[in-house]
Design a protein around this motif. Sequence first.
Motif, PDB file in Angstrom:
ATOM      1  N   UNK A 101       0.831  -1.209   0.000  1.00 45.04           N
ATOM      2  CA  UNK A 101       0.000   0.000   0.000  1.00 45.04           C
ATOM      3  C   UNK A 101       0.863   1.256   0.000  1.00 45.04           C
ATOM      4  N   UNK A 102       1.863   1.322   0.874  1.00 43.50           N
ATOM      5  CA  UNK A 102       2.679   2.528   0.960  1.00 43.50           C
ATOM      6  C   UNK A 102       3.568   2.693  -0.269  1.00 43.50           C
ATOM      7  N   UNK A 103       3.975   1.589  -0.876  1.00 39.77           N
ATOM      8  CA  UNK A 103       4.723   1.688  -2.131  1.00 39.77           C
ATOM      9  C   UNK A 103       3.827   2.286  -3.220  1.00 39.77           C
ATOM     10  N   UNK A 104       2.576   1.858  -3.249  1.00 42.22           N
ATOM     11  CA  UNK A 104       1.620   2.410  -4.209  1.00 42.22           C
ATOM     12  C   UNK A 104       1.397   3.900  -3.962  1.00 42.22           C
ATOM     13  N   UNK A 105       1.201   4.283  -2.701  1.00 44.51           N
ATOM     14  CA  UNK A 105       0.987   5.698  -2.369  1.00 44.51           C
ATOM     15  C   UNK A 105       2.205   6.528  -2.771  1.00 44.51           C
ATOM     16  N   UNK A 106       3.399   6.041  -2.480  1.00 40.12           N
ATOM     17  CA  UNK A 106       4.620   6.761  -2.850  1.00 40.12           C
ATOM     18  C   UNK A 106       4.753   6.916  -4.359  1.00 40.12           C
ATOM     19  N   UNK A 108       2.307   6.946  -6.541  1.00 36.15           N
ATOM     20  CA  UNK A 108       1.292   7.905  -6.994  1.00 36.15           C
ATOM     21  C   UNK A 108       1.683   9.344  -6.657  1.00 36.15           C
ATOM     22  N   UNK A 109       2.334   9.556  -5.523  1.00 30.29           N
ATOM     23  CA  UNK A 109       2.801  10.899  -5.165  1.00 30.29           C
ATOM     24  C   UNK A 109       3.883  11.366  -6.138  1.00 30.29           C
ATOM     25  N   UNK A 110       4.786  10.473  -6.505  1.00 27.65           N
ATOM     26  CA  UNK A 110       5.839  10.825  -7.476  1.00 27.65           C
ATOM     27  C   UNK A 110       5.229  11.151  -8.835  1.00 27.65           C
ATOM     28  N   UNK A 111       4.281  10.350  -9.280  1.00 26.99           N
ATOM     29  CA  UNK A 111       3.616  10.608 -10.555  1.00 26.99           C
ATOM     30  C   UNK A 111       2.891  11.942 -10.506  1.00 26.99           C
ATOM     31  N   UNK A 112       2.202  12.224  -9.393  1.00 26.90           N
ATOM     32  CA  UNK A 112       1.497  13.504  -9.247  1.00 26.90           C
ATOM     33  C   UNK A 112       2.476  14.674  -9.292  1.00 26.90           C
TER      34      UNK A 112
END
Length: 141
Positions: A101-106, A108-112
Amino acid sequence: MVLGAGTRGYGQGVGDRNQGLEPGAALSTRAAPAASPTQATPCWRVEDFVVAQECGRCSSFQAKTVPECGPTGFVERISCAASKRDEFKSCRSAVMEAHVFWRFVGTMMCVAAVFAVLVVCRQRVLDRKALEKVRKQIESI
């Protein structure tokens, strides 16, 4: 100790995708007994059971010998009450799920952040073009 999945094949349970054999696992050197309905189904699907060992990461030895380690890399040991058998069951670790989950959130934050930078750069280019257009219009008067 019975490992359990030696006689299981594909499609043994609706919605339980982690419990089928891996392709090629049927070619193991273990001799499988004649398939009967009671042996083909893991005991934890048809009777009450107790979790003998909580969900934990498979050791390197277990990863090679226990088919249930394949899907997730985690197994728990189950003791069935009626048949007195110990079997392994593939499981999902809460620690592993949190890590994913936290890898996914990280990610997505980088992509954003990348797209935010692209939007700002594009906006500056468009502002420059608009200012140039206005300057040319003023000069032509």
